[in-house]
Design a protein around this motif. Structure first.
Motif, PDB file in Angstrom:
ATOM      1  N   ASP A  40       0.661  -1.294   0.051  1.00 23.92           N
ATOM      2  CA  ASP A  40      -0.163  -0.124   0.021  1.00 23.92           C
ATOM      3  C   ASP A  40       0.923   1.261   0.123  1.00 23.92           C
ATOM      4  O   ASP A  40       1.815   1.420   0.980  1.00 23.92           O
ATOM      5  CB  ASP A  40      -0.816  -0.067   1.085  1.00 23.92           C
ATOM      6  CG  ASP A  40      -2.147   1.096   1.221  1.00 23.92           C
ATOM      7  OD1 ASP A  40      -1.526   2.305   1.114  1.00 23.92           O
ATOM      8  OD2 ASP A  40      -3.234   0.756   1.065  1.00 23.92           O
ATOM      9  N   ALA A  41       0.556   2.182  -0.921  1.00 25.32           N
ATOM     10  CA  ALA A  41       1.216   3.609  -0.975  1.00 25.32           C
ATOM     11  C   ALA A  41       1.186   4.372   0.180  1.00 25.32           C
ATOM     12  O   ALA A  41       2.051   5.162   0.396  1.00 25.32           O
ATOM     13  CB  ALA A  41       0.798   4.058  -2.332  1.00 25.32           C
ATOM     14  N   ARG A  42       0.256   4.010   1.076  1.00 23.28           N
ATOM     15  CA  ARG A  42       0.227   5.065   2.349  1.00 23.28           C
ATOM     16  C   ARG A  42       1.395   4.311   3.186  1.00 23.28           C
ATOM     17  O   ARG A  42       1.335   5.156   4.138  1.00 23.28           O
ATOM     18  CB  ARG A  42      -1.113   5.035   2.807  1.00 23.28           C
ATOM     19  CG  ARG A  42      -2.078   5.785   1.813  1.00 23.28           C
ATOM     20  CD  ARG A  42      -3.522   5.282   2.321  1.00 23.28           C
ATOM     21  NE  ARG A  42      -3.688   4.065   2.105  1.00 23.28           N
ATOM     22  CZ  ARG A  42      -5.200   3.280   2.601  1.00 23.28           C
ATOM     23  NH1 ARG A  42      -5.956   4.264   2.827  1.00 23.28           N
ATOM     24  NH2 ARG A  42      -5.179   1.897   2.422  1.00 23.28           N
ATOM     25  N   ASP A  44       4.913   3.604   4.541  1.00 24.44           N
ATOM     26  CA  ASP A  44       6.281   3.909   4.325  1.00 24.44           C
ATOM     27  C   ASP A  44       6.985   3.247   5.646  1.00 24.44           C
ATOM     28  O   ASP A  44       7.290   4.078   6.673  1.00 24.44           O
ATOM     29  CB  ASP A  44       6.674   5.454   4.215  1.00 24.44           C
ATOM     30  CG  ASP A  44       8.240   5.604   3.959  1.00 24.44           C
ATOM     31  OD1 ASP A  44       9.003   4.605   4.230  1.00 24.44           O
ATOM     32  OD2 ASP A  44       8.213   6.920   3.573  1.00 24.44           O
ATOM     33  N   ARG A  60       7.812  -6.803   0.818  1.00 25.68           N
ATOM     34  CA  ARG A  60       6.327  -6.232   0.580  1.00 25.68           C
ATOM     35  C   ARG A  60       5.649  -7.091  -0.670  1.00 25.68           C
ATOM     36  O   ARG A  60       6.287  -7.469  -1.452  1.00 25.68           O
ATOM     37  CB  ARG A  60       6.484  -4.777   0.036  1.00 25.68           C
ATOM     38  CG  ARG A  60       7.020  -3.867   1.086  1.00 25.68           C
ATOM     39  CD  ARG A  60       7.026  -2.542   0.761  1.00 25.68           C
ATOM     40  NE  ARG A  60       5.975  -1.930   1.048  1.00 25.68           N
ATOM     41  CZ  ARG A  60       5.554  -0.480   1.216  1.00 25.68           C
ATOM     42  NH1 ARG A  60       6.623   0.434   1.019  1.00 25.68           N
ATOM     43  NH2 ARG A  60       4.278  -0.103   1.245  1.00 25.68           N
TER      44      ARG A  60
END
Ligand SMILES: [Zn+2]
Length: 193
Positions: A40-42, A44, A60
């Protein structure tokens, strides 16, 4: 050139200019642990877990699931590169909660274009043809996020190639506030034996 490609190459140019001592980092992760988490891009992981280059392995995939390939990476991580603790970190509002094997197989059979997420789930709006090759894939979607973390922690814990001495922690990252919340029962499920 694609705008994205252009942006990425420019960003890399800047990054590499300030690279300095990082060029001398050792191959094995300095802090000796690995994180399995969602793509998921949100999320980090470097920020939510305080990692610098060289600190830890981050594996990931969609959902942060303990797939055969994720376990392959974890085994390489400890066996060849010396990590001694594993984290499984899923998250709230994961896209993997919004479909099943049947749903994605039908969407792919209908077309290969991007589906729309509606209030009734994903809907295919593309022009066909699609492909039935999705029938042969296990998509590892997530009907229950806590249970999925427990399943993944247990699967890694019980895998014959994972030594019993490695603790495996199970957490859910909250995309609303950036906090890691431990899944009840995960500490016990992943405890060294
Ligand atoms: Zn996700």
């Amino acid at each position: 050139m694609s705008q994205i490609l252009d942006e990425v190459l420019k960003a890399n140019e800047q990054y590499s200019q300030g690279f300095g001592e990082r060029g001398r980092l050792a191959l094995p992760p300095a802090r000796g642990f690995a994180i399995l988490t969602c793509m998921d891009a949100r999320l980090d992981p470097a920020k939510y877990a305080g990692l610098a280059e060289g600190d830890a392995h981050v594996i990931r995939n969609a959902g942060g699931r303990a797939s055969d390939d994720a376990i392959r990476s974890l085994v390489i991580s400890y066996k060849l590169l010396g990590t001694r603790e594993f984290f499984v970190i899923h998250h709230t509002n994961c896209g993997m909660e919004f479909f099943t094997n049947e749903v994605i197989r039908n969407l792919l059979a209908s077309s290969l274009e991007t589906a729309q997420l509606t209030s009734e789930g994903f809907k295919d709006v593309g022009k066909g043809p699609g492909s039935r090759a999705g029938e042969f894939m296990e998509w590892l979607s997530i009907p229950d996020q806590r249970q999925a973390v427990l399943d993944d922690v247990s699967r890694i814990r019980n895998h014959p190639l994972v030594p019993s001495s490695i603790p495996i922690y199970g957490y859910i990252y909250d995309v609303a506030n950036g906090k890691l919340v431990e899944v009840p029962g995960a500490r016990e499920a992943g405890a060294p034996r």
